[in-house]
Enzyme design. Structure first.
Site, short mmCIF file in Angstrom:
data_model
loop_
_atom_site.label_atom_id
_atom_site.label_comp_id
_atom_site.label_asym_id
_atom_site.label_seq_id
_atom_site.Cartn_x
_atom_site.Cartn_y
_atom_site.Cartn_z
N HIS A 256 9.37 -0.65 3.28
CA HIS A 256 8.15 -0.20 4.19
C HIS A 256 6.81 -0.28 3.51
CE1 HIS A 256 11.53 1.47 6.33
NE2 HIS A 256 11.53 2.45 5.66
N ARG A 360 -5.22 4.00 1.68
CA ARG A 360 -6.68 4.54 0.96
C ARG A 360 -7.37 3.18 0.23
NH1 ARG A 360 -8.53 9.62 0.49
NH2 ARG A 360 -6.61 10.12 1.48
N ARG A 477 2.31 17.77 -6.65
CA ARG A 477 1.76 16.27 -6.20
C ARG A 477 2.79 15.11 -6.82
NH1 ARG A 477 -2.80 15.00 -8.36
NH2 ARG A 477 -3.01 13.14 -6.90
#
Length: 510
Positions: A256, A360, A477
């Site tokens: 992916h 990003r 995170r």
């Protein structure tokens, strides 16, 4: 407002040939979760919006013995019905679907399937069949061989859709390809990676090559780093035994996220034809060296701080002492003129603090002088959820000072395109296969090149038993040293605390 689907019923590739009226789609593994949750809802979506060939029929095939009534109940239970009109369409769709039971490793079942298809096709001189293998990979080769031997039309055409994983390393991938290619040609095979059907992934080519201001800055001179992130809030939830066979790198990153990377990094194709696009993706992959273990962080989630969420190894289906990574951050490089020296960071994990997939692109610092510690610009492409594109930029804070503030140029789809429905990834890809368009499917040499990049790392992690994933709390995170790792490659988070992303409420208002 009226709901409209964003889709083009004509094949984008001018050399592609669409399935004609009266074709048959066969769903192998029709009783399984993938078929029920993804394949049949996607087929119904295409039927609902009039994108199926006329008079098409759908035949389910699986080992489970069941009546046609039970079969219809199974395939309809995951299809959403927002109104009575859709309920009528579902009844019409169900009437198109029939079922045949048979084994995956015996000719008799496939011969019964062929007899059933011939009964549907009647006296047609040419028959056209699309086989969708919603099956586990251990039966891909066996089923593909039995289909070719027993179900291939004497006159007409056949196509076969294969789901990932396409092997677990370079050798097994090549073995799978070698077993398929003598019996199925490359133009008949559609290797489906559903991320290539996602709206925002398909939009990358338009954003890059349809806007001159991006094209001019899309290189090592202006971009500091590219980060592609996949985050899930939940863990394996009782499916750890399956996940443990693959790990996060094989499950998400080699396929992916690497596919998204190639779309971000590729050169401009000469056309939108399937082969021109896939040629450019392969060139990117061939310019990427194998992954250096020094450029990798792996982790495995532990219990949540409050103890309410279990650790990965608390899952009873997970082998005791498993070293399987549930988190990884990997830095890759592309050795070409455009990207030399730019780190491409792939980051993926389970049991994290949020659920999202995004790209990003962080630009370099502005020239120092009149500015001091001003945040970097970032282009963010949110793939899911809440599809959006936004450019984080610096602007003057209103008032009698020159103080700067971080704001955004924002394209959020559920606001800008509120009267349009974004098609599901499987809807888009099955439509492409019906149209014979390979643009958003994985080619054999592309698959080979991607495994060459990842296989040495995967073998290194598998063979070195002293390498243990770093623990991280469920809901965090990731590993505690993640920020330092990313900073070592030049990624800056200094603007995070001063930037507030606007919250979109259910009614679409801010």
């Amino acid at each position: 407002m009226a709901e409209t689907i964003i889709a083009n019923p004509k094949a984008a590739n001018t050399g592609a040939v669409s399935l004609p009226a009266g074709s048959i789609i066969v769903v192998l593994g029709a009783s399984g979760d993938l078929a029920k949750k993804k394949t049949y809802p996607a087929l119904f979506g295409l039927y609902r919006y009039g994108l199926m060939p006329k008079d098409i029929k759908i035949v389910g095939y699986a080992r489970t013995k069941m009546s046609e009534e039970d079969y219809h109940k199974r395939i309809s239970q995951y299809i959403k019905l927002p109104n009575e009109t859709v309920e009528t369409q579902l009844k019409e769709f169900i009437a198109m679907c029939t079922y045949v039971s048979g084994q995956y490793d015996q000719d008799e079942g496939f011969q019964s399937l062929t007899a059933h298809m011939k009964e549907i096709e009647g006296s047609k001189k040419e028959c056209h069949r699309l086989f969708y293998m919603a099956l586990p990979p251990n039966v891909f080769t066996t089923v593909a061989q039995h289909i070719k031997r027993n179900c291939y039309p004497e006159s007409g055409s056949a196509r076969i859709i294969i789901e990932k994983p396409f092997g677990h390393d370079l050798a097994s991938s090549r073995e799978l390809q070698a077993s398929l290619q003598p019996i199925w040609t490359e133009d008949e095979i559609f290797r489906i990676d559903h991320y290539l059907g996602k709206e925002m992934v398909k939009n990358i080519l338009i954003l890059r090559f349809g806007n001159e201001f991006f094209g001019a800055s899309w290189n090592k001179n202006h971009i500091s780093s590219v980060q592609i992130t996949f985050k899930e809030k939940f863990g394996t939830e009782g499916r750890g035994g399956y996940f443990d066979q693959f790990g996060i790198i094989r499950d998400v990153m080699q396929n992916h996220l690497l596919q998204v990377l190639t779309m971000i990094a590729m050169e401009r194709p000469v056309s939108f034809s399937a082969e021109d696009i896939r040629d450019e993706k392969v060139r990117v992959l061939k310019a990427m060296p194998i992954i250096d273990p020094k450029n990798v962080v792996i982790g495995q989630y532990d219990k949540s701080p409050d103890g309410t969420k279990p650790a990965y190894t608390d899952d009873d289906t997970v082998p005791k002492g498993s070293r399987c990574p549930t988190f990884a951050a990997i830095v890759l490089h592309i050795n070409n003129d455009r990207w030399d020296g730019v780190p491409f960071i792939l980051k993926a994990g389970k049991a994290l603090d949020s659920a999202k997939v995004e790209v990003r692109v962080q630009f370099k610092d502005v020239t120092s002088g009149i500015f001091k510690d001003i945040p970097r610009n970032e282009l963010v492409i949110r793939i899911q959820p809440d599809e959006s594109v936004y450019l984080k930029m610096n602007t003057k804070m209103p008032g009698l000072t020159t103080k700067t503030s971080v704001t955004e140029l924002d394209l959020t789809y559920n606001r800008r395109f509120s009267d349009l429905k974004i098609p599901e990834a499987y809807e888009a890809l099955i439509l492409d296969a019906i149209n014979g368009d390979h643009s958003n499917f994985v080619r054999d040499d592309e698959l080979d090149a991607s495994w060459k990049i990842f296989t040495p790392l995967l073998h290194y992690l598998d063979e070195n038993t002293d390498i243990v994933p770093a623990p991280y709390p469920y809901g965090s995170r990731g590993p505690a040293f993640l920020d330092d790792f990313l900073a070592s490659y030049g990624y800056a988070r200094e603007g995070v605390g001063m930037y507030q992303w606007p919250v979109t409420h259910a009614n679409g208002n801010l």
